[in-house]
Design a protein around this motif. Structure first.
Motif, PDB file in Angstrom:
ATOM      1  N   GLU A  66     -16.900  -8.040 -81.423  1.00  0.00           N
ATOM      2  CA  GLU A  66     -16.884  -9.497 -81.543  1.00  0.00           C
ATOM      3  C   GLU A  66     -16.551 -10.168 -80.217  1.00  0.00           C
ATOM      4  N   ASN A  67     -16.575  -9.380 -79.138  1.00  0.00           N
ATOM      5  CA  ASN A  67     -16.421  -9.914 -77.772  1.00  0.00           C
ATOM      6  C   ASN A  67     -15.174 -10.774 -77.607  1.00  0.00           C
ATOM      7  N   LEU A  68     -14.046 -10.237 -78.065  1.00  0.00           N
ATOM      8  CA  LEU A  68     -12.805 -11.020 -78.035  1.00  0.00           C
ATOM      9  C   LEU A  68     -12.164 -10.990 -76.649  1.00  0.00           C
ATOM     10  N   ASP A  69     -12.775 -11.713 -75.718  1.00  0.00           N
ATOM     11  CA  ASP A  69     -12.204 -11.784 -74.381  1.00  0.00           C
ATOM     12  C   ASP A  69     -11.004 -12.737 -74.319  1.00  0.00           C
ATOM     13  N   GLY A 116     -15.256   0.141 -76.046  1.00  0.00           N
ATOM     14  CA  GLY A 116     -15.923  -1.029 -75.467  1.00  0.00           C
ATOM     15  C   GLY A 116     -15.007  -2.059 -74.850  1.00  0.00           C
ATOM     16  N   TRP A 117     -13.768  -1.684 -74.500  1.00  0.00           N
ATOM     17  CA  TRP A 117     -12.835  -2.605 -73.871  1.00  0.00           C
ATOM     18  C   TRP A 117     -12.971  -2.553 -72.345  1.00  0.00           C
ATOM     19  N   ALA A 157      -7.564  -9.917 -65.785  1.00  0.00           N
ATOM     20  CA  ALA A 157      -7.705  -9.901 -67.245  1.00  0.00           C
ATOM     21  C   ALA A 157      -8.060 -11.278 -67.789  1.00  0.00           C
ATOM     22  N   VAL A 158      -7.383 -12.319 -67.325  1.00  0.00           N
ATOM     23  CA  VAL A 158      -7.654 -13.659 -67.859  1.00  0.00           C
ATOM     24  C   VAL A 158      -9.016 -14.173 -67.423  1.00  0.00           C
ATOM     25  N   LYS A 162     -15.401  -9.086 -73.020  1.00  0.00           N
ATOM     26  CA  LYS A 162     -14.715  -7.960 -73.641  1.00  0.00           C
ATOM     27  C   LYS A 162     -13.218  -8.230 -73.696  1.00  0.00           C
ATOM     28  N   PRO A 163     -12.541  -7.633 -74.671  1.00  0.00           N
ATOM     29  CA  PRO A 163     -11.076  -7.642 -74.616  1.00  0.00           C
ATOM     30  C   PRO A 163     -10.625  -6.745 -73.467  1.00  0.00           C
ATOM     31  N   THR A 164      -9.425  -6.993 -72.968  1.00  0.00           N
ATOM     32  CA  THR A 164      -8.902  -6.232 -71.832  1.00  0.00           C
ATOM     33  C   THR A 164      -7.627  -5.513 -72.220  1.00  0.00           C
ATOM     34  N   VAL A 165      -7.486  -4.272 -71.763  1.00  0.00           N
ATOM     35  CA  VAL A 165      -6.226  -3.555 -71.872  1.00  0.00           C
ATOM     36  C   VAL A 165      -5.759  -3.208 -70.463  1.00  0.00           C
TER      37      VAL A 165
END
Length: 705
Positions: free
Chosen positions: A253-256, A291-292, A381-382, A387-390
């Motif tokens: 869901e491309n939660l960036d 996919g992160w 990251a911001v 993509k979400p970031t870890v």
């Protein structure tokens, strides 16, 4: 752009091939940039796979920082000022636990987690965590539960709480007020926003909260700048199934808008997280595969010069060889040990550190303790899109505690320091406390007009205010009056109606109501057709950020599976834990977004409390509001499916949660009355409670009424 020297594979012919490929990559980088170069390498690998060759699939990268030094965002603050403030927070966090256990032996609390994570938090507080304002929802921060003393210590420096509160750590009912052990909104309703203990639940909730924020935006409830959702997690916590169980939801869901920071201090309670391996590399592979966007912060700035000076590739090779058990050992031994056992394995590496003293080697920072490295990772990251970031940040557990527990297996249980250890702590971090006072472990806070306090408050003012903070500003809803429920109050007449069938009819009417229909959030874990709720698919739509990119197989059916960008239904798939996380996000929207939504979570009752009871207790802690509907409740409903499906206990278990109103209605009119009363109490009167209603498949007709 110079490529980092890698260890040469065995066999001289391989070395020549590698040199040729490196020259191609260098040329591509100079002429086309990193994105096209990466694309070229992916294409090369894909061609090898297409030929049936066993080409490696890259899921982890070398054991170095993801962001090259040349590409680091410049630090935007006063490093020395922030170092002093961080040191004061470290001291007060330690003193809080030590003093509490001195006064009440066995009270508990944790020093070592915050000691390892202080830089990770302070860089966020000073530069990234945005507070709620009238124009902005505010970033949502899931603080790691065991780091709570450090969050209180910062609030003390900010003058949000006073010394009396610190003295009453873990004594919420003490005279004058105290502080809860972990982030508990129920115990500290104006301070904590999200509970994050038990472990694993915070990470899970953060994913579904980030997704729910998008849901609200898609449905027009929220406009303007999107908040970031930050979750701080321990590397040992990733062993909890809930922590990593929903990673692919965030990526597909491309939660960036989601950023995880995993504090990789390499230790859990009893020993190393992965003594014989590398937890950072393991996690990188998991997140890359899911996919992160992965950012590793392994080495502090002092290592940059060593890596740049190494022309043999042996330093990187040695970094790869050493396992986490080795790195834990290096953190507790003097620099002479690291010189001999880490660098000394290869004579060339010993030459690399000849100019460093043993003390300087011991003080080579890990990345998670370097403010510049952490800042660069947060900034990347911001800014990342799609993509979400870890962020995988390497630290030392108990950093700064010295022989009292730095890097040692006992550090998680450390509650006390003797006078010698206190003096060493004071000297290491420059805390201005006299010899006469040190044994009492006093708290320290700079004067209100000091440069440190002014800097601290200016940073928070620039970011909108203080965090953590829980604000309730939702306006009461106008819920339907008694006339709305007339159809249900007069009985079913000649027809037999189960409470399940009656609820479906009631929910359908509620979603069409002009005053609250849009606020209804139906949540279903892949059982809509079983419960007769598929009638709502076409009418309300199933939320999907991509809409529906395919033609469903049942498109010609009246009740086809209809996905829509503004869909109202959350069809979560086979995950009761994920569905409950969505219920919690929706049920707390009055606090997180300043508006009420009304979640109805419908599920098989035997897959509720016996499977995810911890999350349901958390819903009570966070003061969620809404309705849980346990379908096919009772011991006789599903006898044919075996003992595990005989649900004779959900009602009993639910009654243990103090703010959960539990009912077992036998007739639809009872259910209608309970839901009407629940709406009044929760959304008009604002009571902090939620509801559990059983639903039965047994049908009753009017002769029983």
């Amino acid at each position: 752009m110079e490529l980092r020297v890698l260890p040469e594979p065995e066999g001289s012919q391989d070395g020549k091939w590698l040199e040729s490929l490196e020259s191609v990559v260098e040329h591509a980088l100079r002429t086309h940039g990193p994105e096209r170069t990466a694309g070229f390498l992916r294409t090369l690998t894909e061609r090898l796979h297409a030929q049936g060759m066993e080409a490696p699939r890259v899921v982890s990268t070398p054991y170095v920082n993801t962001i090259p030094t040349a590409k680091q965002a410049p630090f935007a603050g006063d490093l020395e000022m922030e170092r002093r403030l961080k040191s004061y927070a470290r001291w007060n966090a330690m003193a809080m636990v030590v003093n509490a256990n001195r006064a009440h032996s066995g009270l508990g609390g944790h020093i070592s987690t915050y000691a390892s994570a202080a830089t990770l938090y302070e860089v966020g507080f000073n530069h990234f965590f945005r507070a709620r304002t009238p124009e902005f929802t505010g970033d949502m921060i899931y603080f790691q539960g065991h780091a709570t003393p450090g969050i209180y210590a910062r609030a003390f420096l900010e003058r949000r709480i006073d010394e009396r509160h610190l003295q009453n750590f873990r004594q919420e009912l003490a005279e004058g007020g105290g502080l809860s052990s972990y982030p508990h909104p129920y115990l500290m309703p104006e301070f904590w926003q999200f509970p994050t203990v038990s472990m694993g639940l915070g990470p899970l909730l953060s994913i579904y909260q980030a997704r729910f924020n998008r849901y609200l935006h898609a449905r027009g409830f929220v406009v303007g700048e999107e908040p970031k959702v930050w979750a701080f997690i321990g590397d040992g916590e990733t062993d909890e199934p809930e922590t990593l169980g929903s990673l692919t939801l965030a990526s597909r869901e491309n939660l960036d808008n989601l950023i995880w920071v995993i504090n990789c201090n390499l230790q859990r309670l009893d020993g190393p997280v992965r003594g014989n391996g590398k937890i950072i590399q393991e996690l990188e592979a998991s997140f890359q595969g899911a996919g992160w966007n992965v950012i590793k912060v392994i080495w502090g700035g002092d290592w940059d010069k060593l890596l740049a000076a190494d022309k043999t590739g042996l330093l990187l090779k040695r970094m790869e060889e050493a396992v986490d058990g080795d790195y834990q050992k290096y953190s507790v031994e003097p620099g002479s040990y690291t010189r001999k056992h880490f660098f000394g394995k290869y004579p060339e590496l010993l030459k690399l550190v000849n100019h460093l003293t043993d003390e300087q080697i011991h003080k080579l920072l890990r990345g998670g303790h370097d403010s510049r490295k952490v800042y660069a990772a947060y900034q990347a990251a911001v800014e990342h899109k799609g993509k979400p970031t870890v962020i995988l940040a390497k630290t030392v557990k108990g950093y700064g505690l010295g022989e009292a527990g730095e890097g040692r297996n006992i550090t998680h249980q450390q509650k006390r320091l003797n006078e010698k250890e206190l003096r060493e702590f004071r000297a290491r971090f420059g805390i201005p406390i006299s010899d006469e006072e040190i044994a009492e472990t006093p708290f320290f806070r700079p004067a209100a007009n000091s440069s440190e306090t002014k800097y601290l408050l200016e940073r928070r003012q620039k970011l909108g205010g203080f965090l953590p903070q829980r604000i309730v500003s939702a306006k009461p809803l106008e819920v339907p009056d008694t006339n709305f429920y007339t159809e249900f109050l007069k009985g079913s007449g000649r027809f037999e109606v189960s409470t399940t069938m009656g609820f479906v009819r009631l929910l359908s009417l509620l979603t069409r109501n002009k005053t609250i229909g849009r606020q209804i959030v139906p949540i279903i874990p892949d059982e809509a057709r079983t419960f007769g709720l598929d009638a709502l698919f076409r009418e309300l739509g199933i939320y999907s950020p991509k809409g529906q990119l395919y033609e469903p197989v049942d498109i010609k059916s009246l009740l086809y599976y209809h996905e829509a960008k503004d869909g109202q239904i959350l069809e979560e798939g086979i995950t009761e834990a994920g569905s409950m996380a969505s219920f919690i996000a929706a049920g707390t929207s009055y606090a997180s977004h300043g508006r009420y939504l009304i979640p109805f979570y419908i599920y098989y009752s035997m897959f509720g409390f016996q499977r995810i009871g911890d999350l349901m207790w958390l819903a009570g802690d966070i003061k969620a509001k809404g309705f849980l509907l346990g379908a096919t409740s009772g011991r006789t409903t599903l006898n044919g499916e075996g003992l595990q499906h005989q649900d004779g206990h959900s009602l009993i278990l639910s009654s243990t949660i103090p703010n959960l109103a539990t009912y077992d209605p036998a007739f639809t009119y009872e259910m209608a009355v309970i839901i009407a009363e629940g709406m009044r109490r929760m959304y008009v009167e604002g009571e902090d409670l939620f509801y559990y209603l059983t639903r039965h498949e047994i049908k009753y007709d009017e002769k029983y009424l």
